[in-house]
Write a protein that holds these residues in place. Sequence first.
Motif, PDB file in Angstrom:
ATOM      1  N   ASP A  64     -17.070  -3.703   7.360  1.00 12.61           N
ATOM      2  CA  ASP A  64     -17.568  -2.933   8.317  1.00 12.61           C
ATOM      3  C   ASP A  64     -16.470  -1.747   8.627  1.00 12.61           C
ATOM      4  N   ASN A  65     -15.451  -1.886   8.068  1.00 11.63           N
ATOM      5  CA  ASN A  65     -14.385  -0.539   8.305  1.00 11.63           C
ATOM      6  C   ASN A  65     -13.717  -0.086   7.126  1.00 11.63           C
ATOM      7  N   GLU A  66     -14.164   0.963   6.930  1.00  8.42           N
ATOM      8  CA  GLU A  66     -13.849   1.652   5.592  1.00  8.42           C
ATOM      9  C   GLU A  66     -12.409   2.068   5.343  1.00  8.42           C
ATOM     10  N   GLN A  67     -11.910   2.302   6.553  1.00  7.63           N
ATOM     11  CA  GLN A  67     -10.248   2.653   6.731  1.00  7.63           C
ATOM     12  C   GLN A  67      -9.689   1.368   6.098  1.00  7.63           C
ATOM     13  N   GLU A  68     -10.024   0.266   6.292  1.00 10.21           N
ATOM     14  CA  GLU A  68      -9.262  -0.868   5.726  1.00 10.21           C
ATOM     15  C   GLU A  68      -9.109  -1.095   4.175  1.00 10.21           C
ATOM     16  N   HIS A  69     -10.298  -0.461   3.693  1.00 13.69           N
ATOM     17  CA  HIS A  69     -10.137  -0.604   2.117  1.00 13.69           C
ATOM     18  C   HIS A  69      -8.935  -0.169   1.516  1.00 13.69           C
ATOM     19  N   GLU A  70      -8.109   0.885   2.071  1.00  8.53           N
ATOM     20  CA  GLU A  70      -6.974   1.348   1.547  1.00  8.53           C
ATOM     21  C   GLU A  70      -5.723   0.199   1.676  1.00  8.53           C
ATOM     22  N   GLU A  71      -5.983  -0.505   2.820  1.00 11.84           N
ATOM     23  CA  GLU A  71      -4.935  -1.577   2.966  1.00 11.84           C
ATOM     24  C   GLU A  71      -5.091  -2.685   2.214  1.00 11.84           C
ATOM     25  N   PHE A  72      -6.464  -2.883   1.884  1.00 12.18           N
ATOM     26  CA  PHE A  72      -6.717  -4.240   1.074  1.00 12.18           C
ATOM     27  C   PHE A  72      -6.452  -3.780  -0.335  1.00 12.18           C
ATOM     28  N   VAL A  73      -6.578  -2.748  -0.938  1.00 14.35           N
ATOM     29  CA  VAL A  73      -6.285  -2.344  -2.394  1.00 14.35           C
ATOM     30  C   VAL A  73      -4.727  -2.414  -2.276  1.00 14.35           C
ATOM     31  N   ASN A  74      -4.050  -1.618  -1.572  1.00 14.86           N
ATOM     32  CA  ASN A  74      -2.356  -1.741  -1.444  1.00 14.86           C
ATOM     33  C   ASN A  74      -1.805  -2.928  -1.476  1.00 14.86           C
ATOM     34  N   ALA A  75      -2.481  -4.174  -0.724  1.00 15.66           N
ATOM     35  CA  ALA A  75      -2.166  -5.360  -0.535  1.00 15.66           C
ATOM     36  C   ALA A  75      -2.217  -6.148  -1.881  1.00 15.66           C
ATOM     37  N   LEU A  76      -2.945  -5.840  -2.706  1.00 13.32           N
ATOM     38  CA  LEU A  76      -3.319  -6.532  -3.797  1.00 13.32           C
ATOM     39  C   LEU A  76      -2.958  -5.920  -5.196  1.00 13.32           C
ATOM     40  N   THR A  77      -2.327  -4.824  -4.963  1.00 10.71           N
ATOM     41  CA  THR A  77      -1.707  -4.124  -6.010  1.00 10.71           C
ATOM     42  C   THR A  77      -0.193  -4.404  -6.454  1.00 10.71           C
ATOM     43  N   THR A  78      -0.024  -4.861  -7.652  1.00  8.81           N
ATOM     44  CA  THR A  78       1.294  -5.517  -8.146  1.00  8.81           C
ATOM     45  C   THR A  78       2.318  -4.298  -8.298  1.00  8.81           C
ATOM     46  N   ASN A  79       3.343  -4.016  -7.865  1.00 11.81           N
ATOM     47  CA  ASN A  79       4.358  -2.865  -8.181  1.00 11.81           C
ATOM     48  C   ASN A  79       5.539  -3.650  -8.632  1.00 11.81           C
ATOM     49  N   LEU A  80       5.458  -4.039  -9.682  1.00 14.72           N
ATOM     50  CA  LEU A  80       6.993  -4.407 -10.255  1.00 14.72           C
ATOM     51  C   LEU A  80       7.391  -3.282 -11.342  1.00 14.72           C
ATOM     52  N   THR A  81       8.645  -2.718 -10.927  1.00 15.02           N
ATOM     53  CA  THR A  81       9.282  -1.686 -11.571  1.00 15.02           C
ATOM     54  C   THR A  81      10.745  -1.734 -11.547  1.00 15.02           C
ATOM     55  N   ALA A  82      11.478  -0.865 -12.346  1.00 16.12           N
ATOM     56  CA  ALA A  82      12.709  -0.565 -12.286  1.00 16.12           C
ATOM     57  C   ALA A  82      13.097   0.815 -13.278  1.00 16.12           C
ATOM     58  N   PHE A  83      14.234   1.248 -13.001  1.00 19.54           N
ATOM     59  CA  PHE A  83      14.684   2.458 -13.484  1.00 19.54           C
ATOM     60  C   PHE A  83      14.748   1.978 -15.230  1.00 19.54           C
ATOM     61  N   PHE A  84      14.165   2.842 -15.934  1.00 22.29           N
ATOM     62  CA  PHE A  84      14.482   2.648 -17.391  1.00 22.29           C
ATOM     63  C   PHE A  84      13.895   1.317 -17.929  1.00 22.29           C
ATOM     64  N   ARG A  85      12.848   0.857 -17.359  1.00 21.24           N
ATOM     65  CA  ARG A  85      12.271  -0.208 -17.749  1.00 21.24           C
ATOM     66  C   ARG A  85      11.722  -0.252 -18.994  1.00 21.24           C
ATOM     67  N   GLU A  86      11.900  -1.084 -20.057  1.00 25.09           N
ATOM     68  CA  GLU A  86      11.625  -1.023 -21.425  1.00 25.09           C
ATOM     69  C   GLU A  86      12.106   0.544 -22.051  1.00 25.09           C
ATOM     70  N   PRO A  87      13.638   0.400 -22.092  1.00 26.70           N
ATOM     71  CA  PRO A  87      14.335   1.530 -22.559  1.00 26.70           C
ATOM     72  C   PRO A  87      13.857   2.223 -23.705  1.00 26.70           C
ATOM     73  N   HIS A  88      13.425   1.452 -24.418  1.00 28.72           N
ATOM     74  CA  HIS A  88      12.982   1.913 -25.651  1.00 28.72           C
ATOM     75  C   HIS A  88      11.941   3.215 -25.575  1.00 28.72           C
ATOM     76  N   ARG A 162      19.093  -1.108  -6.679  1.00 32.51           N
ATOM     77  CA  ARG A 162      18.204  -0.849  -7.554  1.00 32.51           C
ATOM     78  C   ARG A 162      18.550   0.205  -8.776  1.00 32.51           C
ATOM     79  N   LEU A 163      19.993   0.677  -8.516  1.00 28.16           N
ATOM     80  CA  LEU A 163      20.505   1.569  -9.542  1.00 28.16           C
ATOM     81  C   LEU A 163      21.330   1.009 -10.329  1.00 28.16           C
ATOM     82  N   GLU A 164      21.224  -0.518 -10.471  1.00 21.65           N
ATOM     83  CA  GLU A 164      22.340  -1.069 -11.462  1.00 21.65           C
ATOM     84  C   GLU A 164      21.945  -0.860 -12.973  1.00 21.65           C
ATOM     85  N   SER A 165      21.118  -0.537 -13.111  1.00 19.80           N
ATOM     86  CA  SER A 165      20.498  -0.245 -14.705  1.00 19.80           C
ATOM     87  C   SER A 165      21.068   1.034 -15.230  1.00 19.80           C
TER      88      SER A 165
END
Length: 283
Positions: A64-88, A162-165
Amino acid sequence: MLLSHEHEFSYSEADFEKIRKVIYHKAGINLSDSKKQLVYSRLARRVRALKLPNFSAYLHYLNDNEQEHEEFVNALTTNLTAFFREPHHFDILANHINKVKNQNRKLRIWCAASSTGEEPYSIAMTAVEAYGTYEPPIEIIASDIDSNVLREASAGIYSLARLESLSLTQKKQFFQRGKGSNSGKARVVEELRNLIDFKKINLLDSQWPLQPPFDIIFCRNVMIYFDKATQLSVLERMTKLMRPDGLYIAGHSESFSQAAHLVKLVGKTTYTLVTRKDAANEI
């Protein structure tokens, strides 16, 4: 059927199935059965924040609330990252820059899952080092479906942990150490932030606010959340945005054997476009 008696909020098999359908429709994410508990832990925060009694009520609210769609997607999105991840991949990027930097044109790169910014800033650092200037002839577009991580990426503020790499030289060259209330943090220098244009893009949208051609597309660890049909559809659209000699850089667990008509492997999880000549040689 309830999935667990230990949950703060009631959460049924039917709730999980509805959530699976909605996130697939909204973001193309294909949730496996093993993600039931992850879904609960991510969305329970929204149920709690909205003071709703259970997941069924949350799903009604979402509907019933379209504005919640963004919060819903944000909550279920995985955000695993790092500087120079997979350096090759950044060695491959530097080599590609060295090949084209005498062509007297701007290099264009799309980072299609920028998350909290470590990947696009790693791309920018590589470009600055390769060109030997803070103003390299490069355009970096960094996109994500999650508006929260895009705000964090645009700010460019990270804990020192987070800058250790990064090398000591990179830390000194590309970051300003925080003082006082910002102690223990560092901010990306303005020159580096200015190289990146952050955009919210859902890869399932019918149109992307992008102009071709791109020399390189980084799309790492995104396709693993899509089913095969969606992977192929997104990859086909991306390859149409690439220069003939461009590179598509994937994540370590992604492969495109089902897309041999579109791309061919030229390095570790690095692809280039299949040309007419390539296709003719296979006949």
